[in-house]
Design a protein around this motif. Sequence first.
Motif, PDB file in Angstrom:
ATOM      1  N   VAL A   1      11.370  -0.251  -5.392  1.00  0.00           N
ATOM      2  CA  VAL A   1      11.302   0.599  -4.201  1.00  0.00           C
ATOM      3  C   VAL A   1      11.723  -0.182  -2.964  1.00  0.00           C
ATOM      4  CG1 VAL A   1       9.437   1.928  -5.238  1.00  0.00           C
ATOM      5  CG2 VAL A   1       8.879   0.087  -3.637  1.00  0.00           C
ATOM      6  N   GLY A   2      11.876   0.543  -1.870  1.00  0.00           N
ATOM      7  CA  GLY A   2      12.296  -0.064  -0.629  1.00  0.00           C
ATOM      8  C   GLY A   2      11.243  -0.015   0.454  1.00  0.00           C
ATOM      9  N   HIS A   3      11.675   0.349   1.666  1.00  0.00           N
ATOM     10  CA  HIS A   3      10.810   0.285   2.842  1.00  0.00           C
ATOM     11  C   HIS A   3       9.693   1.316   2.805  1.00  0.00           C
ATOM     12  CE1 HIS A   3      10.048  -1.255   6.824  1.00  0.00           C
ATOM     13  NE2 HIS A   3      10.127  -0.055   7.380  1.00  0.00           N
ATOM     14  N   LEU A   4       9.966   2.474   2.215  1.00  0.00           N
ATOM     15  CA  LEU A   4       8.973   3.549   2.167  1.00  0.00           C
ATOM     16  C   LEU A   4       8.271   3.553   0.809  1.00  0.00           C
ATOM     17  CD1 LEU A   4      10.982   6.359   3.982  1.00  0.00           C
ATOM     18  CD2 LEU A   4       9.327   4.750   4.967  1.00  0.00           C
ATOM     19  N   ALA A   5       7.620   2.453   0.498  1.00  0.00           N
ATOM     20  CA  ALA A   5       7.039   2.259  -0.837  1.00  0.00           C
ATOM     21  C   ALA A   5       6.070   3.364  -1.224  1.00  0.00           C
ATOM     22  CB  ALA A   5       6.345   0.899  -0.899  1.00  0.00           C
ATOM     23  N   ALA A   6       5.237   3.808  -0.296  1.00  0.00           N
ATOM     24  CA  ALA A   6       4.235   4.822  -0.619  1.00  0.00           C
ATOM     25  C   ALA A   6       4.857   6.185  -0.870  1.00  0.00           C
ATOM     26  CB  ALA A   6       3.201   4.921   0.501  1.00  0.00           C
ATOM     27  N   PHE A   7       6.027   6.440  -0.309  1.00  0.00           N
ATOM     28  CA  PHE A   7       6.743   7.686  -0.547  1.00  0.00           C
ATOM     29  C   PHE A   7       7.513   7.621  -1.864  1.00  0.00           C
ATOM     30  CE2 PHE A   7      10.378  10.604   0.074  1.00  0.00           C
ATOM     31  CZ  PHE A   7       9.710  11.759   0.449  1.00  0.00           C
ATOM     32  N   GLU A   8       8.030   6.448  -2.178  1.00  0.00           N
ATOM     33  CA  GLU A   8       8.839   6.274  -3.378  1.00  0.00           C
ATOM     34  C   GLU A   8       7.995   6.096  -4.639  1.00  0.00           C
ATOM     35  OE1 GLU A   8      12.406   3.684  -2.853  1.00  0.00           O
ATOM     36  OE2 GLU A   8      11.555   3.298  -0.869  1.00  0.00           O
TER      37      GLU A   8
END
Length: 253
Positions: free
Chosen positions: A231-238
């Motif tokens: 995952v990237g910057h938006l880990a909780a969304f991804e």
Amino acid sequence: MSVIPDGTPVVLLNAFPVDRAQWDPLIDAMADIDALPGDVISFDMPGIGEMPIPDEEPSLELIADAAVAAMRETTGHDAAVWIGCSMGGYVAMAVAERHPDAVAGLGLIATRSTADTREAHENRLAMAAAMDGAPGVPDPRAMAEDLVGTQGPGRAALVDAIAANIATHSGAGIAWGQRAMAARPDRTAVLAEIDGPAVVIGGEHDKLVSSHDIAVMAEALFIEPVLVYGVGHLAAFEAPQEVARLLAPLTAG
């Protein structure tokens, strides 16, 4: 501001430049594992989503003070678990500095405790100047591409969702946020004073926050950092289920 209806409240502070919808998958995932014992409050940043731009100069401290006051008024609790992603992490650390008695736990996702470098500071101010008077970000999809690290068949839907979110926000809101972040100090020393559980989470493919940034915060908190793979910057969304599992100890007991 939205509230989901007791135990210790959880406050979720958004990344820039998306609104509180970024937390919907995480809220569902935490509820599924009974990791939300009390109220859940998610805040839009000034100029983002439904939050108006204040008359005051851009300031993370302004957001922190308002968030603590709103949390206490809404929930009747003096302290909450503060979970922030990116800009939201900066605000959470400002809360910890200015209102340490309001912090029952701290979750920092894809953020950093250090101040901007001179180059990053100048880049923020340049973007803010470019956004003054603009209807919004000129290329929301390009910005979304940099925020999402997931690869493979699921990537397109995630990028589409984030791009659509970014596209709803005004240039004035983008400019306010950039100026507020540019003015923030180094708060690494603040973390060493945290009296409560803490979690530091990074994304393997984060283009904006390095593993070193994550390690600096974890070291100050005397804990081990956690990297969420794929995952990237938006880990909780991804990866909401994985991030919910990692954050669950903050609300236990």
